[in-house]
Write a protein that holds these residues in place. Structure first.
Motif, mmCIF file in Angstrom:
data_model
loop_
_atom_site.group_PDB
_atom_site.id
_atom_site.type_symbol
_atom_site.label_atom_id
_atom_site.label_comp_id
_atom_site.label_asym_id
_atom_site.label_seq_id
_atom_site.Cartn_x
_atom_site.Cartn_y
_atom_site.Cartn_z
ATOM 1 N N VAL A 74 0.826 -1.202 -0.040
ATOM 2 C CA VAL A 74 0.190 -0.042 -0.147
ATOM 3 C C VAL A 74 1.066 1.346 -0.083
ATOM 4 C CG1 VAL A 74 -1.664 1.151 1.192
ATOM 5 C CG2 VAL A 74 -1.934 -1.206 1.239
ATOM 6 N N ARG A 75 1.918 1.258 0.737
ATOM 7 C CA ARG A 75 2.788 2.362 0.885
ATOM 8 C C ARG A 75 3.623 2.429 -0.375
ATOM 9 N NH1 ARG A 75 5.862 5.771 4.565
ATOM 10 N NH2 ARG A 75 8.000 5.961 3.541
ATOM 11 N N PHE A 76 4.073 1.427 -0.813
ATOM 12 C CA PHE A 76 4.903 1.448 -2.140
ATOM 13 C C PHE A 76 4.092 2.165 -3.146
ATOM 14 C CE2 PHE A 76 6.963 -0.929 -5.682
ATOM 15 C CZ PHE A 76 8.187 -0.324 -5.616
ATOM 16 N N ARG A 136 1.739 4.240 -3.043
ATOM 17 C CA ARG A 136 1.553 5.669 -2.970
ATOM 18 C C ARG A 136 3.066 6.434 -3.113
ATOM 19 N NH1 ARG A 136 2.983 8.793 0.931
ATOM 20 N NH2 ARG A 136 3.286 7.335 2.727
ATOM 21 N N THR A 137 4.181 5.800 -2.552
ATOM 22 C CA THR A 137 5.697 6.590 -2.288
ATOM 23 C C THR A 137 5.959 6.568 -3.961
ATOM 24 O OG1 THR A 137 6.480 4.471 -1.623
ATOM 25 C CG2 THR A 137 5.808 6.466 -0.234
ATOM 26 N N ILE A 138 6.047 5.138 -4.614
ATOM 27 C CA ILE A 138 6.622 4.928 -6.243
ATOM 28 C C ILE A 138 5.794 6.199 -6.850
ATOM 29 C CG2 ILE A 138 5.171 3.221 -7.185
ATOM 30 C CD1 ILE A 138 9.305 3.368 -7.088
ATOM 31 N N GLY A 157 8.401 9.709 0.609
ATOM 32 C CA GLY A 157 8.929 8.655 1.055
ATOM 33 C C GLY A 157 10.529 8.673 1.686
ATOM 34 N N ARG A 158 10.873 7.457 1.821
ATOM 35 C CA ARG A 158 12.585 7.397 2.342
ATOM 36 C C ARG A 158 13.277 7.600 1.241
ATOM 37 N NH1 ARG A 158 11.343 2.073 5.021
ATOM 38 N NH2 ARG A 158 9.944 1.993 3.423
ATOM 39 N N ASP A 159 14.685 7.941 1.673
ATOM 40 C CA ASP A 159 15.691 7.936 0.502
ATOM 41 C C ASP A 159 15.849 6.519 0.238
ATOM 42 O OD1 ASP A 159 18.229 6.882 1.728
ATOM 43 O OD2 ASP A 159 17.595 8.315 3.290
ATOM 44 N N SER A 171 15.947 2.887 2.120
ATOM 45 C CA SER A 171 14.537 2.072 2.112
ATOM 46 C C SER A 171 15.107 0.746 1.217
ATOM 47 C CB SER A 171 13.727 2.798 1.108
ATOM 48 O OG SER A 171 14.056 3.204 -0.047
ATOM 49 N N HIS A 172 16.189 0.537 0.710
ATOM 50 C CA HIS A 172 16.708 -0.539 0.098
ATOM 51 C C HIS A 172 17.719 -1.273 0.710
ATOM 52 C CE1 HIS A 172 14.541 1.622 -3.097
ATOM 53 N NE2 HIS A 172 14.244 0.518 -3.528
ATOM 54 N N SER A 173 18.367 -0.749 1.747
ATOM 55 C CA SER A 173 19.398 -1.354 2.425
ATOM 56 C C SER A 173 19.080 -2.643 2.955
ATOM 57 C CB SER A 173 20.197 -0.582 3.457
ATOM 58 O OG SER A 173 19.405 -0.655 4.650
HETATM 59 C C1 HEM Z 1 16.436 2.824 -9.404
HETATM 60 C C2 HEM Z 1 15.806 1.817 -9.151
HETATM 61 C C3 HEM Z 1 14.615 1.926 -7.746
HETATM 62 C C4 HEM Z 1 13.830 2.778 -7.505
HETATM 63 C C5 HEM Z 1 13.813 4.280 -8.244
HETATM 64 C C6 HEM Z 1 13.010 2.543 -6.252
HETATM 65 C C7 HEM Z 1 12.358 3.256 -5.746
HETATM 66 C C8 HEM Z 1 11.587 2.948 -4.499
HETATM 67 C C9 HEM Z 1 10.730 3.904 -3.937
HETATM 68 C C10 HEM Z 1 10.262 5.364 -4.152
HETATM 69 C C11 HEM Z 1 10.200 3.205 -2.695
HETATM 70 C C12 HEM Z 1 9.389 3.570 -1.582
HETATM 71 C C13 HEM Z 1 10.363 3.808 -0.503
HETATM 72 C C14 HEM Z 1 9.326 4.475 0.806
HETATM 73 O O1 HEM Z 1 8.165 4.197 0.747
HETATM 74 O O2 HEM Z 1 9.950 5.165 1.781
HETATM 75 C C15 HEM Z 1 10.949 1.767 -2.724
HETATM 76 C C16 HEM Z 1 10.827 0.738 -1.907
HETATM 77 C C17 HEM Z 1 11.168 -0.581 -2.392
HETATM 78 N N1 HEM Z 1 11.808 -0.918 -3.206
HETATM 79 FE FE1 HEM Z 1 12.539 0.161 -4.835
HETATM 80 N N2 HEM Z 1 13.201 1.263 -6.098
HETATM 81 C C18 HEM Z 1 14.313 0.841 -7.073
HETATM 82 C C19 HEM Z 1 15.136 -0.431 -7.280
HETATM 83 C C20 HEM Z 1 14.301 -1.645 -6.398
HETATM 84 C C21 HEM Z 1 14.919 -2.846 -6.732
HETATM 85 C C22 HEM Z 1 15.935 -3.362 -7.960
HETATM 86 C C23 HEM Z 1 14.226 -3.731 -5.742
HETATM 87 C C24 HEM Z 1 14.202 -5.237 -5.630
HETATM 88 C C25 HEM Z 1 13.889 -6.134 -6.893
HETATM 89 C C26 HEM Z 1 13.207 -2.868 -4.837
HETATM 90 C C27 HEM Z 1 12.600 -3.254 -3.867
HETATM 91 C C28 HEM Z 1 11.973 -2.450 -3.021
HETATM 92 C C29 HEM Z 1 11.023 -2.893 -1.998
HETATM 93 C C30 HEM Z 1 10.966 -4.221 -1.520
HETATM 94 C C31 HEM Z 1 10.666 -1.689 -1.160
HETATM 95 C C32 HEM Z 1 9.925 -1.644 -0.109
HETATM 96 C C33 HEM Z 1 10.862 -1.476 1.257
HETATM 97 C C34 HEM Z 1 10.128 -1.108 2.250
HETATM 98 O O3 HEM Z 1 8.899 -1.172 2.510
HETATM 99 O O4 HEM Z 1 10.907 -1.121 3.520
HETATM 100 N N3 HEM Z 1 13.523 -1.489 -5.505
HETATM 101 N N4 HEM Z 1 11.702 1.706 -4.060
#
Ligand code: HEM
Lengths: 316, 176
Positions: B99-101, B103-105, B121-123, B127-129
């Motif tokens: 739900v959050r993802f 919105r923030t994406i 959203g977070r940086d 958010s990906h570490s």
């Molecule tokens: C340049 C590429 C990427 C962009 C621009 C991006 C962008 C984002 C954004 C905006 C969020 C939301 C952060 C928030 O809600 O605070 C997010 C969360 C997330 N992303 Fe990405 N992402 C990228 C690559 C990836 C990749 C390669 C994966 C894994 C296959 C991934 C998996 C996730 C997951 C699982 C979350 C949720 C983290 C959480 O809820 O703690 N992302 N990403």
């Protein structure tokens, strides 16, 4: 057996305790999702996909195969690594290439192995049919010049697609070329029937313009890529040559471009630069079809060798 | 030997009472979704557009190519659906807040495309570490985004211009 059941119950309890104690607080819903994911994870394809980067590259980013077997354009080497594996896997790339020229027919096939998108090991066999020229030069009608090329290329730093927009992927390569017609190439005036080329390549996809640029510097003694041997009695030094490619991405599957490659003229037979215009198409992840108009200039005094280049490549 | 000593001890244990709250015993906290947004809470962080990880495009050409906020919403939703169902990467997404993802994406895309949004959203790094993401996973995600953009009729050159804004974030979103 009773004691086995008890033991396994105990172990399970201990494990559950250990994992729940170390875990972050999670909702029951998240937990349910995690279990679901873990179950799928254990089964088949998904697990394989996670551990081997099988077919992990973006379309066309394994490039096509250069005539000397390395991943690149058709006539230029690039910093790309062959095979469709990504950073944690092994991939292969095989090609068959033909070139129809006014006075010659060229055919080569090659195999390249890519390891972790870091190291590339390649082999190519080149067969150059001299057709009527063979008779004219007195080596025999349809005489075929053959050469084996063994190559190694290592990616030093940089990324083709990602990372810093202005830092290209850079690779160092070497190619050992062994001409199989020593007597003929020595008769033409070459000093050696084998030699080593050294290359350094920089390649970058500039996404903001959908353009890929490659530049390669090559140290070589090869005459016509080695098909006419290496060096000459007059000039047996390495010379620095240049290979460039400019490619425009029309879609994920379809690109068009041009290449240029400078060459030495050690034998003083009027050997000139190579040039081509090509289109490459990937109907599936594993197949790349390339067609080009190639201008190879003068070969063994027979001028204006312009013709069609066709390549079929399979990659995994 | 061991068994002989162990069995009586096991058998002498009392059965636990029925009314024990095991979640409480083991320190499992129930996390509630926000009744209004439906999102799970996250650790506090400082909100800023800089968290989006890219400077927005100037002018409104790119926003128009993506069909404005409506088009971007379609693309973001499709992108999320694809990622959560893609056998290559869904295990990474499975345990996270869809739900959050969603919105923030959308906010991130909309902000970078200069279509009139702020990113809350977070940086990218925090958010990906720890997700364990590899480059092949990023490629899968990029393919899903390409598919979502293609289905929405975004011209290929404009797709690439947008990807050019995201590509430099690779070091922050890839773990290994
Ligand atoms: C340049 C590429 C990427 C962009 C621009 C991006 C962008 C984002 C954004 C905006 C969020 C939301 C952060 C928030 O809600 O605070 C997010 C969360 C997330 N992303 Fe990405 N992402 C990228 C690559 C990836 C990749 C390669 C994966 C894994 C296959 C991934 C998996 C996730 C997951 C699982 C979350 C949720 C983290 C959480 O809820 O703690 N992302 N990403």
């Amino acid at each position: 057996m009773m004691w086995q059941n008890i033991m396994s119950a105990l172990v399970t309890t201990l494990l559950a305790w250990a994992s729940s104690a170390s875990a972050q607080p999670v909702s029951t819903e998240q937990n349910a999702q995690r279990f679901e994911a873990a179950e799928e994870f254990e089964g088949g394809e998904e697990a394989v996909a996670r551990f081997v980067d099988y077919n992990g590259k973006l379309l066309l980013t394994n490039a096509v195969s250069a005539v000397d077997g390395a991943s690149g354009g058709g006539i230029s080497n690039w910093a790309t690594i062959a095979g469709r594996q990504e950073t944690r896997g092994i991939g292969v790339q095989a090609n068959v290439t033909t070139l129809f020229l006014p006075d010659y027919f060229y055919q080569s096939h090659g195999l390249a192995v890519g390891i972790a998108d870091r190291l590339e090991l390649s082999y190519a066999r080149q067969n150059f049919d001299t057709q009527d020229v063979g008779a004219a030069l007195g080596i025999g009608q349809g005489y075929k010049l053959n050469q084996d090329v063994l190559g190694a290329k290592v990616r030093l730093f940089g990324e083709l697609v990602y990372g810093e927009p202005l830092i290209p992927q850079v690779a160092l390569g070497l190619q050992y070329k062994r001409n199989l017609d020593g007597a003929v190439v020595e008769a033409v005036g070459a000093v050696d029937d084998d030699g080593v080329d050294f290359t350094v390549s920089a390649t970058k996809l500039f996404l903001s313009h959908s353009v890929l640029v490659n530049t390669t510097a090559r140290l070589t003694k090869a005459n016509q890529n080695g098909l006419l041997g290496f060096g000459s009695t007059a000039d047996d030094d390495y010379s620095l040559q240049f290979e460039g490619a400019l490619v425009y991405q029309l879609s994920r599957r379809f690109v068009v471009g041009g290449e240029y490659r400078t060459k030495p003229d050690n034998l003083k037979l009027g050997e000139g630069d190579w040039f081509d215009l090509f289109a490459a198409y990937a109907p599936t992840r594993n197949i790349t079809l390339t067609a080009a108009y190639a201008d190879l200039g003068s070969i063994a005094t027979f001028e204006d060798q312009r013709g069609a280049f066709v390549q079929t490549q399979l990659a995994f | 030997m061991f068994l002989a000593a162990f069995l009586p001890i096991m058998l002498m244990q009392q059965a636990p009472a029925d009314d024990i709250d095991w979640d409480k015993e083991f320190g499992v906290e129930e996390v509630e979704r926000d009744p209004v947004t439906g999102e799970l809470p996250v650790e506090p962080y400082v909100q800023a557009n800089a968290n989006a990880g890219a400077t927005p495009f100037a002018g409104d050409t790119m926003a128009a190519r993506f069909g404005g906020q409506n088009g971007i919403r379609q693309i973001a939703n499709r992108f999320v659906d694809l990622n959560f169902s893609d056998p290559r990467i869904r295990t990474i997404f499975a345990a996270h807040d869809e739900v959050r993802f969603r919105r923030t994406i959308f906010e991130q895309f909309c902000y970078i495309l200069n279509a009139g949004c702020n990113y809350s959203g977070r940086d990218m790094e925090s958010s990906h570490s720890g997700l364990g993401t590899r480059k092949a996973d990023l490629n899968a995600l990029v393919e899903n985004l390409q598919q979502a953009m293609r289905e929405e009729g975004v011209p290929f050159a404009a797709q690439n211009r947008f990807l050019a804004k995201l590509a430099p974030m690779s070091a922050d979103v890839i773990d290994r």
